[in-house]
Design an enzyme around this catalytic site. Sequence first.
Site: not given
Length: 261
Positions: A140, A175, A201, A237
Amino acid sequence: MLKFSANLSILFTELPFIERFAAARRAGFSAVECWFPYEHGVSTLRQVLDDNGLTLVGINTASGEAGQWGLAALPGHEAAFDRSVQQALEYAQALGRPAVHVMAGLVGHVPAADAQRSYCASLERAVRLAEGTGVCLLIEPLNGRDRPGYFLNSADQAADVIERTGLGSLRIMFDCYHVQVQQGDVITRLKRHFAKIGHIQIAGAPSRGEPDRGELNYTEVLREIDQLGWSGYIGAEYKPSGPTAESFGWLDELRRLGIAA
């Protein structure tokens, strides 16, 4: 329609960790994820997942000591890194095989070439350790404003690492918040790297608050994700601006629009 998981390391923090599972179920989630579950035994976690009818979709490798935020890119920490991967894989196999985010680490003090070599070598060992487990390994990118010095900070860099190492089983944890803060052009990057993405996310940018706040139009972003054929969960998140249970207006609106299940 898209389905969402609740990240219990950042949502429902008004409650003790174990109580957050039931809170997520009450809020309508069928899946959860978290960062570091290792303060709790697998039997406790398995029981609370079963009791609430929840699927665990993601965990992280341990972050290491203070100031490390992962170990993969830190030379001299190979043994500790391997232990962290083995630990995560043991938890994952006992808890329904959630994906494992292999954390890179803060490398501001490490020469770039050394960090790159360590990272690639560590990922190769992690992939070998994960062979035959059925567990997907993720990398990530984290934006440099929130996590200065973190080795991996762009989706393009993550894709390049996968291509250079030839580790085709690795996937990107995309993300949208981190990508927007670091690079922007979220939809273009989603399309460019879609085949390499293993989890998505969301959070509002630039504050990391509710997804319906800030500069990202998640209605359009999520419609695009749906049209691309995403079948996995999307992790919520974000940092709620008030009590977590009162922060899901964005999800209600997505359901009204027929985007969310």
